[in-house]
Motif scaffolding. Structure first.
Motif, PDB file in Angstrom:
ATOM      1  N   UNK A   1      42.177  50.273  38.771  1.00  0.00           N
ATOM      2  CA  UNK A   1      41.317  49.239  39.311  1.00  0.00           C
ATOM      3  C   UNK A   1      41.750  48.882  40.739  1.00  0.00           C
ATOM      4  N   UNK A   2      43.060  48.862  40.982  1.00  0.00           N
ATOM      5  CA  UNK A   2      43.537  48.587  42.343  1.00  0.00           C
ATOM      6  C   UNK A   2      43.012  49.665  43.287  1.00  0.00           C
ATOM      7  N   UNK A   3      43.061  50.919  42.836  1.00  0.00           N
ATOM      8  CA  UNK A   3      42.573  52.019  43.670  1.00  0.00           C
ATOM      9  C   UNK A   3      41.089  51.883  43.989  1.00  0.00           C
ATOM     10  N   UNK A   4      40.305  51.410  43.027  1.00  0.00           N
ATOM     11  CA  UNK A   4      38.874  51.193  43.286  1.00  0.00           C
ATOM     12  C   UNK A   4      38.679  50.117  44.347  1.00  0.00           C
ATOM     13  N   UNK A   5      39.464  49.048  44.252  1.00  0.00           N
ATOM     14  CA  UNK A   5      39.385  47.983  45.249  1.00  0.00           C
ATOM     15  C   UNK A   5      39.763  48.469  46.634  1.00  0.00           C
ATOM     16  N   UNK A   6      40.819  49.271  46.696  1.00  0.00           N
ATOM     17  CA  UNK A   6      41.256  49.805  47.988  1.00  0.00           C
ATOM     18  C   UNK A   6      40.228  50.795  48.536  1.00  0.00           C
ATOM     19  N   UNK A   7      39.657  51.609  47.639  1.00  0.00           N
ATOM     20  CA  UNK A   7      38.620  52.538  48.080  1.00  0.00           C
ATOM     21  C   UNK A   7      37.415  51.818  48.661  1.00  0.00           C
ATOM     22  N   UNK A   8      37.003  50.753  47.997  1.00  0.00           N
ATOM     23  CA  UNK A   8      35.879  49.955  48.505  1.00  0.00           C
ATOM     24  C   UNK A   8      36.239  49.287  49.829  1.00  0.00           C
ATOM     25  N   UNK A   9      37.507  48.873  49.941  1.00  0.00           N
ATOM     26  CA  UNK A   9      37.974  48.266  51.198  1.00  0.00           C
ATOM     27  C   UNK A   9      37.807  49.253  52.352  1.00  0.00           C
ATOM     28  N   UNK A  10      38.287  50.479  52.146  1.00  0.00           N
ATOM     29  CA  UNK A  10      38.163  51.488  53.205  1.00  0.00           C
ATOM     30  C   UNK A  10      36.713  51.887  53.443  1.00  0.00           C
ATOM     31  N   UNK A  11      35.861  51.668  52.454  1.00  0.00           N
ATOM     32  CA  UNK A  11      34.431  51.897  52.627  1.00  0.00           C
ATOM     33  C   UNK A  11      33.720  50.691  53.237  1.00  0.00           C
ATOM     34  N   UNK A  12      34.503  49.675  53.586  1.00  0.00           N
ATOM     35  CA  UNK A  12      34.016  48.441  54.209  1.00  0.00           C
ATOM     36  C   UNK A  12      33.043  47.681  53.314  1.00  0.00           C
ATOM     37  N   UNK A  13      33.238  47.801  52.011  1.00  0.00           N
ATOM     38  CA  UNK A  13      32.447  47.055  51.041  1.00  0.00           C
ATOM     39  C   UNK A  13      33.337  45.937  50.503  1.00  0.00           C
ATOM     40  N   UNK A  14      33.415  44.851  51.259  1.00  0.00           N
ATOM     41  CA  UNK A  14      34.363  43.776  50.963  1.00  0.00           C
ATOM     42  C   UNK A  14      34.080  43.120  49.612  1.00  0.00           C
ATOM     43  N   UNK A  15      32.830  42.990  49.251  1.00  0.00           N
ATOM     44  CA  UNK A  15      32.485  42.345  47.984  1.00  0.00           C
ATOM     45  C   UNK A  15      32.982  43.166  46.786  1.00  0.00           C
ATOM     46  N   UNK A  16      32.733  44.458  46.817  1.00  0.00           N
ATOM     47  CA  UNK A  16      33.212  45.324  45.730  1.00  0.00           C
ATOM     48  C   UNK A  16      34.729  45.384  45.722  1.00  0.00           C
ATOM     49  N   UNK A  17      35.310  45.444  46.905  1.00  0.00           N
ATOM     50  CA  UNK A  17      36.770  45.450  47.003  1.00  0.00           C
ATOM     51  C   UNK A  17      37.358  44.202  46.366  1.00  0.00           C
ATOM     52  N   UNK A  18      36.791  43.072  46.679  1.00  0.00           N
ATOM     53  CA  UNK A  18      37.275  41.808  46.119  1.00  0.00           C
ATOM     54  C   UNK A  18      37.099  41.793  44.600  1.00  0.00           C
ATOM     55  N   UNK A  19      35.951  42.211  44.125  1.00  0.00           N
ATOM     56  CA  UNK A  19      35.668  42.191  42.690  1.00  0.00           C
ATOM     57  C   UNK A  19      36.646  43.093  41.921  1.00  0.00           C
ATOM     58  N   UNK A  20      36.843  44.314  42.399  1.00  0.00           N
ATOM     59  CA  UNK A  20      37.756  45.240  41.724  1.00  0.00           C
ATOM     60  C   UNK A  20      39.202  44.757  41.811  1.00  0.00           C
ATOM     61  N   UNK A  21      39.591  44.250  42.965  1.00  0.00           N
ATOM     62  CA  UNK A  21      40.961  43.769  43.143  1.00  0.00           C
ATOM     63  C   UNK A  21      41.222  42.525  42.304  1.00  0.00           C
ATOM     64  N   UNK A  22      40.229  41.649  42.208  1.00  0.00           N
ATOM     65  CA  UNK A  22      40.364  40.465  41.340  1.00  0.00           C
ATOM     66  C   UNK A  22      40.559  40.875  39.882  1.00  0.00           C
ATOM     67  N   UNK A  23      39.791  41.871  39.438  1.00  0.00           N
ATOM     68  CA  UNK A  23      39.934  42.362  38.069  1.00  0.00           C
ATOM     69  C   UNK A  23      41.328  42.930  37.826  1.00  0.00           C
ATOM     70  N   UNK A  24      41.788  43.709  38.779  1.00  0.00           N
ATOM     71  CA  UNK A  24      43.127  44.298  38.660  1.00  0.00           C
ATOM     72  C   UNK A  24      44.185  43.205  38.584  1.00  0.00           C
ATOM     73  N   UNK A  25      44.049  42.199  39.405  1.00  0.00           N
ATOM     74  CA  UNK A  25      45.011  41.098  39.419  1.00  0.00           C
ATOM     75  C   UNK A  25      44.999  40.359  38.089  1.00  0.00           C
ATOM     76  N   UNK A  26      43.826  40.151  37.532  1.00  0.00           N
ATOM     77  CA  UNK A  26      43.721  39.463  36.235  1.00  0.00           C
ATOM     78  C   UNK A  26      44.392  40.264  35.123  1.00  0.00           C
TER      79      UNK A  26
END
Length: 88
Positions: A1-26
């Motif tokens: 899940x962290x990797x998905x968030x980072x991938x979205x970050x590099x794709x400049x999709x901040x909303x998806x990055x935040x959502x995936x990273x929040x899930x990973x953190x939870x």
């Protein structure tokens, strides 16, 4: 899940990055795994910062920094070896 968030970050999709990273953190917080929690918190902080939510990003950044600061040099070196491999 962290990797998905980072991938979205590099794709400049901040909303998806935040959502995936929040899930990973939870997921990782209850496990008590400091390195994974720090990585997830840093991913959330990065997505928030790039989305312009600086104040909230600082809270997650501080959480990640505190977790890393609490690790010993040996723990950090071990993580580097696990990630990169032993250099001979």
């Amino acid at each position: 899940m962290i990797d998905l968030g980072i991938g979205a970050f590099y794709g400049m999709d901040w909303e998806t990055s935040r959502r995936c990273s929040d899930r990973a953190l939870a997921v990782v917080r209850p496990l008590g795994d400091a390195p994974l929690t720090a990585a997830a918190a840093a991913a959330v902080a990065s997505s928030l910062a790039y989305a312009g939510e600086s104040a909230e990003a600082e809270r997650y950044r501080d959480e990640a920094a505190a977790l890393v600061d609490a690790m010993t040099d040996a723990e950090l070196a071990g993580l580097a070896e696990e990630t990169v491999g032993t250099v001979t």
